[in-house]
Write an enzyme that holds these catalytic residues in place. Structure first.
Site, PDB file in Angstrom:
ATOM      1  N   PHE A  25      96.793 137.786  36.050  1.00  0.00           N
ATOM      2  CA  PHE A  25      96.180 137.717  34.583  1.00  0.00           C
ATOM      3  C   PHE A  25      95.210 136.390  34.448  1.00  0.00           C
ATOM      4  O   PHE A  25      94.187 136.550  33.593  1.00  0.00           O
ATOM      5  CB  PHE A  25      97.459 137.475  33.608  1.00  0.00           C
ATOM      6  N   GLU A 159     100.510 144.114  25.273  1.00  0.00           N
ATOM      7  CA  GLU A 159     100.384 142.741  25.814  1.00  0.00           C
ATOM      8  C   GLU A 159     101.683 141.973  25.536  1.00  0.00           C
ATOM      9  O   GLU A 159     101.665 140.793  25.738  1.00  0.00           O
ATOM     10  CB  GLU A 159      99.302 142.086  25.083  1.00  0.00           C
TER      11      GLU A 159
END
Length: 208
Positions: A25, A159
């Site tokens: 990420f 998310e």
């Protein structure tokens, strides 16, 4: 004056090696570099691991009619170790993806995280989050909104976002700085900048 204070620039550092350590990420990169010294000559080779998470925006949402801020609350893993609660009171924020402008991200994130549309947007400043360990630069804005539209829970489910919206009177928001209710950098800086520049911002919105 700036040249007298900052004697060195980009030409005074040599990047010798860039080694990717982790890609997920966020990214982690190891650099080897040398730089000029104040006393003359060059430093020895220095190695540093740098956290590369891209660059971001933070926007303080403000309703000049109601004299209210729209702030959000969400959990932050980085706050677990040192905070009484890892659920933080924050301004809307988001990462600037490739091809996006900072202004576009302000408008997108305000809808995603707080459910409000920005009417006017003013750039406040930008700063380096923690240049000893990350390349991130954060751009701070103030956006005019209708606070009556701010309510409920928002965020993108894929998310893992779970974001609670708060309407906060301006005076209370500024008092939260002294009380330690707000203790994250972007929100502190945005609120303090607003306190110093409120009249200039609202006048510029009236003239747009």
């Amino acid at each position: 004056m700036t040249d007298e204070i900052q004697r060195f620039g980009q030409q005074d550092i040599k990047i010798l090696k860039r080694e990717p350590l982790y890609s997920g990420f966020f990214n982690m990169v190891k650099y080897a570099f040398k730089h000029k010294l104040y006393k003359g000559g060059w430093s020895k080779v220095i190695e540093r691991e740098i956290f590369e998470r891209g660059h971001a925006i933070a926007v303080l949402l403000y309703d000049p009619v109601l004299e209210e801020f729209v702030l959000i609350e969400q959990i932050r893993m980085g706050a677990v170790a040192t905070s009484e609660s890892p659920w933080l009171i924050e301004v809307v924020a988001g990462i600037i993806d490739e091809g996006e402008t900072a202004e576009n991200v302000c408008r997108r994130e305000s809808l995603e995280e707080a459910g409000v549309e920005i009417k006017h947007l003013t750039k406040a400043l930008s700063y380096l989050s923690s240049p000893g360990g990350t390349t991130e630069r954060l751009h701070i804005f103030v956006g005019e909104v209708d606070a009556t539209q701010a309510q409920g829970v928002h965020g993108l489910e894929y998310e893992g976002e779970d974001i609670l919206v708060h309407r906060v009177p301006v005076q209370q928001g500024l008092e939260w700085i002294e009380q330690g209710v707000v203790d994250n950098a972007a929100t502190l800086i945005a609120l303090q900048w607003f306190a110093l520049n409120k009249e200039k911002v609202t006048e510029s919105w009236l003239n747009e």
